[in-house]
Design an enzyme around this catalytic site. Structure first.
Site, PDB file in Angstrom:
ATOM      1  CB  SER A   1      -1.734  12.762  -3.387  1.00  0.00           C
ATOM      2  OG  SER A   1      -2.710  12.186  -4.228  1.00  0.00           O
TER       3      SER A   1
ATOM      4  CD  GLU B   1       3.037   2.860   5.098  1.00  0.00           C
ATOM      5  OE1 GLU B   1       3.905   2.413   4.331  1.00  0.00           O
ATOM      6  OE2 GLU B   1       2.247   3.791   4.776  1.00  0.00           O
TER       7      GLU B   1
ATOM      8  CD  GLU C   1       8.099   7.189  -6.991  1.00  0.00           C
ATOM      9  OE1 GLU C   1       7.123   6.486  -6.661  1.00  0.00           O
ATOM     10  OE2 GLU C   1       8.061   8.004  -7.903  1.00  0.00           O
TER      11      GLU C   1
ATOM     12  CG  ASP D   1      -3.419   8.614  -3.377  1.00  0.00           C
ATOM     13  OD1 ASP D   1      -3.266   8.032  -4.461  1.00  0.00           O
ATOM     14  OD2 ASP D   1      -2.648   9.510  -2.981  1.00  0.00           O
TER      15      ASP D   1
ATOM     16  NE  ARG E   1       0.469   3.738 -14.268  1.00  0.00           N
ATOM     17  CZ  ARG E   1      -0.770   4.147 -14.032  1.00  0.00           C
ATOM     18  NH1 ARG E   1      -1.657   4.241 -15.033  1.00  0.00           N
ATOM     19  NH2 ARG E   1      -1.159   4.442 -12.798  1.00  0.00           N
TER      20      ARG E   1
ATOM     21  CG  HIS F   1       5.023   6.470 -16.651  1.00  0.00           C
ATOM     22  ND1 HIS F   1       4.445   5.222 -16.516  1.00  0.00           N
ATOM     23  CD2 HIS F   1       5.289   6.894 -15.380  1.00  0.00           C
ATOM     24  CE1 HIS F   1       4.355   4.925 -15.236  1.00  0.00           C
ATOM     25  NE2 HIS F   1       4.850   5.912 -14.522  1.00  0.00           N
TER      26      HIS F   1
ATOM     27  CG  ASP G   1       2.864   3.885 -19.601  1.00  0.00           C
ATOM     28  OD1 ASP G   1       2.714   3.082 -20.549  1.00  0.00           O
ATOM     29  OD2 ASP G   1       3.782   3.812 -18.773  1.00  0.00           O
TER      30      ASP G   1
ATOM     31  N   GLY H   1      -2.592   3.598  -3.054  1.00  0.00           N
ATOM     32  CA  GLY H   1      -2.137   4.661  -3.937  1.00  0.00           C
ATOM     33  C   GLY H   1      -3.071   4.792  -5.128  1.00  0.00           C
TER      34      GLY H   1
ATOM     35  CD  GLU I   1       2.209   2.636 -11.440  1.00  0.00           C
ATOM     36  OE1 GLU I   1       3.234   2.408 -10.745  1.00  0.00           O
ATOM     37  OE2 GLU I   1       1.986   3.725 -11.985  1.00  0.00           O
TER      38      GLU I   1
END
Length: 512
Positions: A266, A294, A318, A264, A217, A460, A214, A241, A309
């Site tokens: 993930s 957190e 989300e 992050d 972005r 996107h 994208d 993130g 982002e």
């Protein structure tokens, strides 16, 4: 950011909407007042004080709840057609009583979407949300049946908790066997499980490829760094993130940041570490932390810049905004700290596209010779993430929400806003399309802006579309007024429920 839609918990969500309306929205209280306005009777010209009193007056002869149940009227659209059918065709109460369940029903024709009485309070009565205002009228089950239902629901909740506990115990057992250690960690809550599923979607490369490709972005973020070197130089930056780590690396390579802390939840963060090494990023200047912002501990007390982002479909889907607010309140330097991007707005307009309407709605009216209107009813409850061609936009835009990242709170995820849009040309409206704009503005030397509007290059995020159950004709210059409300999904932590009030009707949509 984006995520996979999950269509669940809708029935529970409908039950919980009333609680939300009472506690959190003055505007929703105004809707309840709407059904308390004087209304003409369904079977006579008598005027009743309000819709509730009207149905109570008819209860001995015409039990609304039993009639809806007998004729399987479970959607607001079917209820609206029923009311307009009674208004237009004027059947007696005895005529309705003699009706047997039939498919299609006498009010199935779309012509009964046309209102017979302007601003008819009876049409504002929401069979999902307002029935509880009728008191005894809604109690069509016996006391014994109600007790059985309460016990059954309680047992379901107990079983769900047992399943969650068993899942957690299994996970701990596997960990214990592999490490030789024991743990007394708590069973995961429903929110924890939903978070795990959410972050797991970012373990896959395709979603990161989609975001990186994208250009609007990615190049906007890189431009905000490259053209504001003096802002980033020698600063400590927190990337919330971080994904593949592209923004973290850019802050060091182009922005000359002193240190970047990349966080992050993930597993992609492990790839980000390798990518940074692959690109010879100075290890002393970048710290990777795996976890939720957190829950983790940063190596510094305060940071100078937060970059992220975080935006979802409809901007707020989300609910990652909450993580940015937490990072801002916990780690950002209160005097001179920056959050990028910092200024946002959501806009809506009316549109019509024969192609899109047939693809998503009309297709189901004839599927190899079979009608599948049941599917249409469910599809109409969804917010759709699609690209709307600019030529299909039929009205002006209206801003329905603004967001200042420095002052916003978690409560900003919930809002109600009136809107007025003007028809740019004569034709039809088959739905409303929403997009959002993003600005990198405060205290920057070079400001950056991008939009997800149908009139801007595609991103996107595409646009978020809410289809209406039928077409509404408009004339050039005509003003269309209404109200839109956004609330959290009560059972889907990162989901939203949208209420749209327009064309004398009330519609509900789910983003999940």
């Amino acid at each position: 950011m984006s995520a996979i839609n999950q269509n669940e918990y809708r029935q529970d969500a409908s039950d919980d909407d009333d609680e939300y309306d009472e506690e959190n929205s003055n505007d929703e209280q105004e809707e309840e007042i709407n059904i308390l306005e004087q209304v003409q009777g369904l079977f006579s010209s008598d005027i009743f004080p309000n819709v509730i009193e009207m149905f109570r007056a008819y209860q001995s002869q015409f039990d609304l709840v039993e009639f809806l149940k007998t004729h399987q009227i479970v959607s607001q659209y079917d209820y609206i057609r029923l009311i307009n059918y009674i208004r237009l065709e004027k059947p007696s109460i005895d005529d309705l009583k003699q009706l047997k369940l039939s498919i299609p029903s006498p009010w199935a024709d779309d012509k009964y979407f046309t209102t017979v009485i302007d601003n008819d309070p009876a049409l504002q009565f929401d069979i999902e949300e307002d029935l509880n205002q009728l008191g005894d009228l809604t109690i069509s089950k016996t006391t014994q049946e109600n007790d059985q239902l309460i016990k059954a629901n309680q047992r379901i909740r107990e079983l769900e908790e047992m399943i969650d506990t068993l899942k957690s115990m299994t996970s701990r057992l596997l960990d214990d066997q592999s490490t030789g250690e024991t743990t007394t960690s708590k069973a995961k809550t429903k929110d924890d499980i939903q978070d795990d599923n959410y972050f797991a979607t970012y373990n896959h490369y395709d979603i990161h490829k989609e975001m990186l490709q994208d250009k609007i972005r990615t190049e906007s973020y890189l431009k905000s760094i490259k053209e504001n070197v003096d802002v980033f130089r020698d600063k400590i930056v927190l990337d919330v993130g971080c994904g593949t780590g592209i923004l973290s690396m850019a802050c060091i390579k182009y922005g000359q940041a002193k240190m970047v802390i990349a966080v992050d939840m993930s597993d992609m963060i492990y790839d980000a570490m390798a990518i940074a090494n692959e690109n010879n990023i100075d290890e002393s200047k970048i710290v990777f932390i795996h976890g939720r912002i957190e829950d983790v501990n940063l190596p510094v007390e305060k940071v100078d810049i937060i970059i992220s982002e975080w935006m979802g479909y409809f901007l707020l889907f989300e609910c990652m905004l909450e993580s940015i607010i937490f990072a801002r309140n916990t780690y950002l330097d209160k005097e001179n700290g920056l959050v990028l991007p910092d200024d946002f707005s959501i806009h809506m307009s009316g549109f019509h596209s024969d192609d899109l309407y047939h693809e998503h709605i009309g297709y189901w009216s004839d599927v190899y010779g079979f009608e599948m209107d049941t599917v249409v009813k469910n599809i109409l409850l969804d917010g759709h993430v699609i690209i709307v061609p600019a030529n299909d936009v039929m009205t002006s835009d209206c801003c329905i929400k603004t967001l200042d990242i420095y002052t916003c709170s978690n409560n900003d995820i919930t809002f109600t806003h009136p809107f007025t849009v003007q028809a740019l040309k004569s034709g039809s409206i088959s739905g409303f399309v929403c997009h959002f704009d993003v600005n990198f503005a405060k205290n920057l030397i070079e400001k950056v802006h991008f939009s997800t509007s149908p009139r801007s290059p595609n991103t996107h995020w595409k646009q978020t579309v809410f289809f209406l159950p039928r077409l509404y004709n408009i004339q050039e210059g005509e003003e269309i007024t209404g109200k839109i409300s956004c609330q959290r999904h009560p059972n889907e932590k990162r989901g939203l429920i949208i209420h749209l009030h327009v064309f004398d009707s009330k519609f509900k949509f789910y983003l999940e």
